[in-house]
Motif scaffolding. Sequence first.
Motif, short mmCIF file in Angstrom:
data_model
loop_
_atom_site.label_atom_id
_atom_site.label_comp_id
_atom_site.label_asym_id
_atom_site.label_seq_id
_atom_site.Cartn_x
_atom_site.Cartn_y
_atom_site.Cartn_z
N ASP A 129 0.84 -1.20 0.00
CA ASP A 129 0.00 0.00 0.00
C ASP A 129 0.87 1.25 0.00
OD1 ASP A 129 -2.35 1.49 0.08
OD2 ASP A 129 -2.36 1.56 2.26
N LYS A 133 1.59 3.94 -3.19
CA LYS A 133 1.30 5.37 -3.04
C LYS A 133 2.53 6.20 -3.39
CE LYS A 133 -2.04 5.14 0.73
NZ LYS A 133 -2.06 5.12 2.19
N SER B 255 -2.81 0.87 4.71
CA SER B 255 -3.57 -0.34 5.07
C SER B 255 -2.75 -1.55 4.71
CB SER B 255 -4.84 -0.44 4.22
OG SER B 255 -5.82 0.45 4.66
N ALA B 259 -3.98 -4.37 9.48
CA ALA B 259 -4.73 -3.25 10.01
C ALA B 259 -5.12 -2.31 8.88
CB ALA B 259 -3.89 -2.50 11.05
N SER B 260 -6.36 -1.88 8.92
CA SER B 260 -6.82 -0.92 7.92
C SER B 260 -6.32 0.47 8.29
CB SER B 260 -8.35 -0.91 7.88
OG SER B 260 -8.84 -0.38 9.11
N ASP B 262 -8.10 3.12 8.78
CA ASP B 262 -8.94 3.69 9.84
C ASP B 262 -8.54 3.18 11.21
OD1 ASP B 262 -10.41 5.14 8.10
OD2 ASP B 262 -12.14 3.77 8.04
N TYR B 263 -8.27 1.88 11.27
CA TYR B 263 -7.88 1.30 12.56
C TYR B 263 -6.54 1.86 13.00
CZ TYR B 263 -6.92 -2.32 16.08
OH TYR B 263 -6.63 -2.98 17.24
N GLU C 765 -8.35 -5.72 15.39
CA GLU C 765 -9.18 -4.84 14.55
C GLU C 765 -10.61 -5.35 14.47
OE1 GLU C 765 -7.69 -3.76 10.69
OE2 GLU C 765 -9.35 -2.37 10.38
N TRP C 768 -12.25 -4.42 17.63
CA TRP C 768 -12.47 -2.97 17.65
C TRP C 768 -13.68 -2.59 16.80
CZ3 TRP C 768 -11.45 0.43 13.33
CH2 TRP C 768 -11.69 1.78 13.63
N LYS C 769 -13.80 -3.23 15.64
CA LYS C 769 -14.93 -2.91 14.77
C LYS C 769 -16.25 -3.27 15.45
CE LYS C 769 -12.99 -2.80 10.15
NZ LYS C 769 -12.38 -3.62 9.11
#
Lengths: 148, 284, 775
Positions: A129, A133, B255, B259-260, B262-263, C765, C768-769
């Motif tokens: 990712d 980018k 991401s 883990a994304s 947002d997280y 995660e 958490w979600k």
Amino acid sequence: MKISGSYTLPVAPERAYQILQDPAVLAQAMPGCEGLEQIGPNEYRMKMNVILAALSGKFEGKVRIADAVPPTSFRLIVEGSGRIGFLKGDGLLKLSLANTNPSVSTVVSYEGDAHVGGTLAAVGQRLIDGTSKMMLKKFFDKLVSLAH
Amino acid sequence: MFAQKFEYTAPKTLDEALHLLANGAKPLAGGMSLIPMMKLRLAAPEHLVDLRALKDLNYIREAGGQLHIGATASHYDIESSALLRQKCPLLTETAAAIGDVQVRNLGTIGGSVAHADPAADYPAALQALEAKFVLRSEKSERTLSAADLFVDALTTALQPGEILSEVIVPIDDTRTGTSYLKMAQPASGFAIVGVAARVRQNAGKISFVRIGVTGLSNRAYRATAAEKALEGKTGSAADIQSAAALVARGVDANSDLHASADYRKHLAVVHAARALKTALSRIA
Amino acid sequence: MATTTVKTETFVGKRIRRREDPRLITGTATYVEDIQMPGMHYAMILRSPHAAARIRSINTKPAEAAPGVVCVFTGKDTKGVGVVPCGVAMPDLRVPQHTILATDRVYFVGHPVAVVVARDRYLARDAADLIEVDYEVLPAVADPEKALAKGAPAVHPQWPDNIAFTYHQDGGNIDKAFAEADVVVKQRIVSQRLVPMAMETRGVVAEWRGADRQLNLYTSTQIPHLVRTLVAGMLGLEENRMRVIAPEVGGGFGSKLNVYAEEALMGFVSTRIQKPVKWIESRRENFTCTIHGRGHVDYYEVAAKRDGTILGIKLKLIQDVGAYHQLLTPLIPQLSVLMMPGIYNTQNIRADIVGVFTNCVPTDAYRGAGRPEATHGIERMVDVLAAELKMDPAEIRFKNFVTKDKFPYATATGLMYDSGDYAAPLRKALDLVGYVKLRLEQADLRKQRKYMGIGISTYGEICAIGPSPATPAGGWESATVKIDPTGKVTILTGTCPHGQGEETTFAQIAADELGVGLDDILVIRGDTAVVQYGIGTFGSRATAVGGTAVYYALQDLKAKIKKFGAMLLESDDVTLIGGQVVDNKTGKSTTLQEIARASYRALKLPPNTEPGLIATRFWEPPNFTFPFGAHIVVTDIDGETGQIKIRRYVAVDDCGNILNPLIVDGQVHGGVAQGLGQALWEQAVYDDDGQLTTGELMDYALPRAHLMPWIESHHTCTPSPVNPLGVKGVGEAGTIGCSPAVVNSVVDALAPLGVRHIDMPLTPEKIWKVLAAKH
């Protein structure tokens, strides 16, 4: 993997559209690109040598432009493969005039899918990712400098 | 898992090493990232110069009111240094949080910093410490700040032929408290998010705050908006919370499988608040 | 006749340190990788980077011309070699041709395409890069549910629906059970794909001795004899011309209970080059080419009375097969169905399995093999039911247990549970953990919006696999016990321990039976030229089946020893005790050494008795054994980050009689570690293109020592009537009991938010979600 984002080029949409499809410009802007050679209408053979820290990988592949709607949108399809894996990106680029003063500029937004395979996919997940980018940023930064 | 053929030199002096590097060799400073990449054939350097053999790059000493750490000091050297524990506990705490015992025994601060992995632990602490980095090549020597050294994912300001030779960190006075807190990715031990906090208190007010964040985006950074928000405050729970809420604002978070984005942003806020709280509680 | 003191020390039941450990922990054990031979060559296998592709062409010339390269083989060269076998027969099983090298297509990332043989492994690796394969990439499918959808890419073009097999089983009257139910609960439950990850990867050394027409195959396997039979068949070699040796084997967890393409491929290469050849699997290959475990999507429905009585269970089980069947692939979900009622008294079940081809490496047995999936399912469903009925999860279990007066107990799935007292371990575990107090604490914490959970799993499992009618290739086990002329004892076992410690436990059995010391006994396994035919080590069978064979061989041997002793003592009334035969009338005695010497010297023989002291037994077990237990896990969840902390782990396992408590502890600890791995961290993730994105240890999270909780391991003891040792088996218990206890605990912690189920692994995660969505 979904990719999306936008960059602003300091030229009018027509000019932005033109340079985004200019193989000479693309060859200079794509990180690690060692040349584009036209093999058909809107289709080019590409050689890349991607160097990222200690990582280095030679890729051979194709760049194709499709669904061209000048000067507002086109699809850019990039495929490359090498010993360490293969990459495929398929994105729709949309160009729109940005109302920024004093000079005219164009917002290029892109949205698409990136696929990575081979060793890169198996061991590089943590960094894909961020590095994709970074590559896109390098590409657009270079375009900005070439647009002038 | 067999590397391509390469040449290997373990020079005795730094000059000899710099000379080889000037001629295209690549530095090896622990090999915790480079060797696996070579085995996977993602990297294929033709010539490696092993800096760990150099005695004159492995030191931790105090001079001129600052702490000087040679590039080949291992994470274990740093973790177990009595001098650092006393004068820069943030760095010992950070070193102790790296990887596992084997990695800490072999990996070096210079190797880690120069590799600039976006999830490495040191960069958060070094940002918070406003560390200086000495870069040397055969022909030059220069000193950079963390902001100038860390450019992007796996990318630093180091030029070919140049090595990181020393890390310089300040000695804080006793009114300073620090903390490094991370959530480790269970497979690699790298930080999903890591936050280093460094705070100073004067007359009941927080006079100085530095926050370094790693793991969230392509490069470790200082959360300056959060720092400013806390300076001049008393450091109440509400003060900390509202400052911490700013650490990830405007950051292009990454991401991955673990883990994304947002997280990660959420974790950065939570870890910043906790690290700040711990740092404050550690002020003597 | 000399008189010596009668040895009274016994070993069974004691915490004896493993006799195999010194060589393992000092690095002096010999694994396949340690084998060196004059003229040895090295093989490197080129594998597909694509999950699905047609091979247009392969150009091996540049590789063949590379330095040090002897030859390169592709699928064209190996056409004469038989296919990789599937050992399971089923009426509608679709078995694709699993050639040892790909021919015209590749079906998963890691599919072997070519093999390079060179005089050193670095040169072989370099040359592998020079092979040019022209692939036409095809659409792939990696998710079993997506593979079942209409229009999905066909993994094998001849079977467009991607169905590999189906299997249906009914027990009792399921429709009536559901019609009479007060409540029906439903849940989709996933048991994710896992990488077995033995510490030692696979490896093969093949040594063809042309002049003798003899192939020696050193391979890291749990089943050397079966490998010999099957690989000899693949190579068209007479079985007696092949010798398989499993040297030290560094773990298997089921992943080496198989016959792999590389075993036949190395045999093929060695016969071609007339030289020994070595192939050692890399960790990257181990991820993509050694079987994976689990890979279930289960749809459960449980019917019950309002008082919690379970009436019936329905299960629709989707098994991710992968691209091929390996040795036991289609059998694994059938083991899940056998185990689906757990240890609860319900006679009504319905199961439908559909095995689905995907463009992934095949699944097969991984520690527990079918039983962890089933246990996870039923133990989750019992908690889902308890939540629905607002019952305590312990209470609902006590209500439904098969009670101890009902044994042997015939299950709805066709098993006969041997013995059990299911309430006992749960009662003990509840006491140990302080259940009542914990529930009070939990009520307090909930008022403070803090998340603490108590998770119970009461499992049963199938061990001592197994009676031959139920086991492909036979389920018996063999043992030979022989005593040398000098009185030393050697045990040859058909099992193939690779970490289970049978060199110690089998010696304990023999030491007690013969009255000799542990150091007088040697246990040999893993060499088909030395050991009589055997089945191997898997399915928690080595001690219960293989140990029993040892026990019976010892009985035969003891009878013979007594005959010789009686002859030497000129008595007709003798006892074998403490390594001596004693004349019951005179008290005179003769030692085992004297008897052994006499039996081989054979100056005089007892009537109808042959010289020598050796006995062999092939023991066929009349039934499986059925261990059980209760695991309770207490977790605290960080409400801000979703991180799970295990506060207590209490395991009360009943594996029947315990021969060596130290080894049993080790098995429980290792099993729990792998159960925690599945519950919390591990997952083999294929992306939509069939790329394994958790392809190395930086992304595939194994349980680490520093992440382990303290395991409070306890036992109850209900001996098995199936074998004379009264043992049941414990190798897989920890894994089976663990994962539902962890998930039940976390779901219990989050119950105030209305959470009924979360699929593994329980990453922070995910938690958490859940927390973020409910706040």
